[in-house]
Motif scaffolding. Structure first.
Motif: not given
Length: 132
Positions: A67-68, A80-87, A115-119, A124-127
């Protein structure tokens, strides 16, 4: 202090490298009327963050989507770019020019005002933010 209501746009993209150009175009459309310099910085950062999400997240194997989210505030745009993350993977800045990965977030750090990110368990959300 904010005086207006934030303008929010959310678009989902398939986990396909061809979607990066669609994400750039959506960003360009959303920022129509802003400075060319701001639009170009936003497009570069969107390219890097969407490509990273497509390449490095679990989204391809799970939802198949990233998602954008574009949030226009009074004095800046937050993307914000939001994805399903990764182990096994977390957003990483690698400044070694000989490394094959990790340079995308160096570009984001250089072009953005913040900028930053949240897991978390959902992904994962990279903004990043760019001031007008």
């Amino acid at each position: 202090m904010s005086t207006g209501t934030p303008k929010l746009t959310e678009i989902q993209f398939r986990c396909d490298a061809e979607e990066v150009s669609r994400a750039r175009a959506a960003t360009r459309r959303r920022l129509r009327g802003k400075s060319q310099e701001l639009i170009e910085r936003a497009e570069h950062c969107v390219s890097e963050t969407i490509a990273n999400a497509i390449t490095h997240s679990a989204s391809q194997a799970t939802s198949g989507l990233v998602s954008l989210v574009l949030i226009e505030l009074d004095d800046r745009i937050r993307v914000e770019v939001i994805d399903d993350g990764s182990e096994s993977n977390r957003p990483t800045v690698i400044e070694d020019p000989d490394d094959e990965t990790g340079r995308g977030l160096v570009i984001v750090a250089q072009l953005s005002d913040d900028w930053g990110f949240h897991l978390d368990h959902s992904g994962c959300n990279v903004w990043f933010e760019l001031k007008f």
